[in-house]
Motif scaffolding. Structure first.
Motif, mmCIF file in Angstrom:
data_model
loop_
_atom_site.group_PDB
_atom_site.id
_atom_site.type_symbol
_atom_site.label_atom_id
_atom_site.label_comp_id
_atom_site.label_asym_id
_atom_site.label_seq_id
_atom_site.Cartn_x
_atom_site.Cartn_y
_atom_site.Cartn_z
ATOM 1 N N CYS A 115 0.843 -1.191 0.000
ATOM 2 C CA CYS A 115 0.000 0.000 0.000
ATOM 3 C C CYS A 115 0.881 1.246 0.000
ATOM 4 N N LYS A 148 0.050 4.179 1.147
ATOM 5 C CA LYS A 148 -0.195 5.030 2.314
ATOM 6 C C LYS A 148 0.261 4.400 3.619
ATOM 7 N N CYS A 149 -0.074 3.125 3.815
ATOM 8 C CA CYS A 149 0.217 2.520 5.119
ATOM 9 C C CYS A 149 1.298 1.440 5.051
ATOM 10 N N ASP A 150 1.852 1.198 3.890
ATOM 11 C CA ASP A 150 2.898 0.191 3.680
ATOM 12 C C ASP A 150 2.464 -1.230 4.032
#
Length: 94
Positions: free
Chosen positions: A8, A10-12
């Motif tokens: 992701c 945004k949140c890895d």
């Protein structure tokens, strides 16, 4: 078009745990078959068009609907797998 990124943005969150397999395709075949057959029968019995109209309508409409439906179904199965923490079955070793 239906491939996932590695993680992701945004949140890895690592997406390697995701395995939808053939689920989206199977559900898509059933849904699309029901939808297209129903619509084709409705058009045939309501308007009685020539055969070429069916070929154009369903020859172009079916792949377009299939692409949209497969994206939706794959996303849905990924969300369900993540939300329910679904994993491959394992035997408990004592």
């Amino acid at each position: 078009m239906l491939e996932l990124r590695d993680k992701c943005g945004k949140c890895d969150l690592n997406y390697r745990f995701i395995d939808t397999g053939d689920g989206p395709a199977v559900f898509g075949i059933f849904i699309l078959g029901f939808l297209v057959c129903g619509l084709a029968l409705y058009v045939e019995f309501t308007f009685e068009p020539p055969v070429w109209v069916h070929m154009v309508l369903w020859g172009l409409g079916t792949p377009l609907i299939a692409l949209a439906l497969l994206r939706f179904l794959k996303a849905t199965l990924i969300v369900l797998q993540y939300r329910n923490k679904a994993e491959e079955g394992r035997f408990k070793h004592d």
